[in-house]
Write a protein that holds these residues in place. Structure first.
Motif, PDB file in Angstrom:
ATOM      1  N   GLY A  35       1.132  -1.548  -0.023  1.00 26.56           N
ATOM      2  CA  GLY A  35      -0.488   0.328  -0.041  1.00 26.56           C
ATOM      3  C   GLY A  35       0.223   1.104  -0.043  1.00 26.56           C
ATOM      4  O   GLY A  35       0.367   2.402  -0.158  1.00 26.56           O
ATOM      5  N   VAL A  36       2.152   0.862  -0.692  1.00 26.50           N
ATOM      6  CA  VAL A  36       2.625   2.109  -0.448  1.00 26.50           C
ATOM      7  C   VAL A  36       3.033   3.001  -1.342  1.00 26.50           C
ATOM      8  O   VAL A  36       2.574   2.614  -3.091  1.00 26.50           O
ATOM      9  N   MET A  37       2.935   4.488  -2.030  1.00 23.75           N
ATOM     10  CA  MET A  37       1.961   5.368  -2.924  1.00 23.75           C
ATOM     11  C   MET A  37       3.387   5.541  -4.075  1.00 23.75           C
ATOM     12  O   MET A  37       4.594   5.799  -3.340  1.00 23.75           O
ATOM     13  N   VAL A  38       3.317   4.990  -4.878  1.00 25.44           N
ATOM     14  CA  VAL A  38       4.636   5.253  -6.119  1.00 25.44           C
ATOM     15  C   VAL A  38       4.025   6.541  -7.319  1.00 25.44           C
ATOM     16  O   VAL A  38       2.661   6.753  -7.123  1.00 25.44           O
ATOM     17  N   PHE A  39       4.687   7.409  -6.702  1.00 22.77           N
ATOM     18  CA  PHE A  39       4.735   8.944  -7.238  1.00 22.77           C
ATOM     19  C   PHE A  39       4.871   9.105  -8.483  1.00 22.77           C
ATOM     20  O   PHE A  39       4.939  10.018  -9.647  1.00 22.77           O
ATOM     21  N   ALA A  40       5.849   8.298  -9.675  1.00 22.62           N
ATOM     22  CA  ALA A  40       7.231   8.126 -10.587  1.00 22.62           C
ATOM     23  C   ALA A  40       7.866   7.358 -10.489  1.00 22.62           C
ATOM     24  O   ALA A  40       8.252   6.904  -9.568  1.00 22.62           O
ATOM     25  N   ILE A  41       7.500   6.624 -12.030  1.00 19.90           N
ATOM     26  CA  ILE A  41       8.549   5.308 -12.532  1.00 19.90           C
ATOM     27  C   ILE A  41       9.251   6.328 -13.387  1.00 19.90           C
ATOM     28  O   ILE A  41       8.381   6.658 -14.300  1.00 19.90           O
ATOM     29  N   ILE A  42      10.416   6.763 -13.638  1.00 17.07           N
ATOM     30  CA  ILE A  42      11.200   7.120 -14.908  1.00 17.07           C
ATOM     31  C   ILE A  42      12.193   6.044 -15.291  1.00 17.07           C
ATOM     32  O   ILE A  42      13.264   6.009 -14.529  1.00 17.07           O
ATOM     33  N   GLY A  64       6.713   6.388  -1.883  1.00 15.78           N
ATOM     34  CA  GLY A  64       6.541   7.187   0.043  1.00 15.78           C
ATOM     35  C   GLY A  64       5.254   7.068   0.568  1.00 15.78           C
ATOM     36  O   GLY A  64       4.333   6.285   0.244  1.00 15.78           O
ATOM     37  N   ASN A  65       5.220   7.379   1.926  1.00 13.83           N
ATOM     38  CA  ASN A  65       4.346   6.960   2.551  1.00 13.83           C
ATOM     39  C   ASN A  65       3.460   8.445   2.934  1.00 13.83           C
ATOM     40  O   ASN A  65       4.980   8.513   4.091  1.00 13.83           O
ATOM     41  N   PRO A  84       9.806  12.362  -1.783  1.00 12.86           N
ATOM     42  CA  PRO A  84       9.640  11.348  -1.446  1.00 12.86           C
ATOM     43  C   PRO A  84      10.919  10.338  -1.435  1.00 12.86           C
ATOM     44  O   PRO A  84      11.758  10.270  -2.347  1.00 12.86           O
ATOM     45  N   LEU A  85      10.992   9.436  -1.242  1.00 14.34           N
ATOM     46  CA  LEU A  85      11.869   7.913  -1.092  1.00 14.34           C
ATOM     47  C   LEU A  85      11.613   7.997  -2.705  1.00 14.34           C
ATOM     48  O   LEU A  85      11.157   7.874  -3.029  1.00 14.34           O
TER      49      LEU A  85
END
Length: 133
Positions: A35-42, A64-65, A84-85
């Motif tokens: 359930g960790v939010m993924v902000f972007a995959i580049i 991140g969370n 975020p991480l």
């Protein structure tokens, strides 16, 4: 066999089985399952190609969370430069590497208390699960 290296600037690098694409897909699956939010995959290699340049397979996943990251940024606004991480999954002459800044290096850089920085440590468990898969 998984190896772990830590550079003087706090970058942790681990080895992972599979191609960059396979490891990135596994990591995304781990994040989704937790359930960790993924902000972007580049896809940085694909971006390089748009400029007519060549780059080894390299994918940056930003995740991140907010429950863990918000207190960090509230305590030290410039920590938003590290959050975020991020995990960099990259090809090193046929060996897939997973790199990120250690929670300790982020905490040191922003003078975070151990209690405030505690939520950042999840990146270690996530990457351990990824590299032992």
């Amino acid at each position: 066999m998984t190896t772990t290296e830590i550079s003087p600037d706090g970058a942790v690098t681990k080895t992972a089985a599979g191609s960059v694409a396979e490891v990135a897909a596994r990591f995304r699956g781990l994040l989704d399952a937790k359930g960790v939010m993924v902000f972007a995959i580049i896809d940085q290699a694909a971006a390089a190609q748009t400029a007519g340049l060549s780059l080894r397979d390299t994918v940056l996943i930003i995740f991140g969370n907010p429950a863990a990251g918000t207190p960090v940024m509230a305590a030290a606004p410039l920590a938003g430069l590290d959050l975020p991480l991020k995990v960099l999954i990259w090809d090193d002459a046929g060996v897939t590497r997973v790199s990120y800044y250690s929670p300790e290096s982020i905490a040191d850089r922003h003078n975070l208390s151990p209690a405030t920085a505690a939520g950042l440590s999840a990146i270690n468990a996530l990457t351990d699960a990824l590299t032992k898969a």
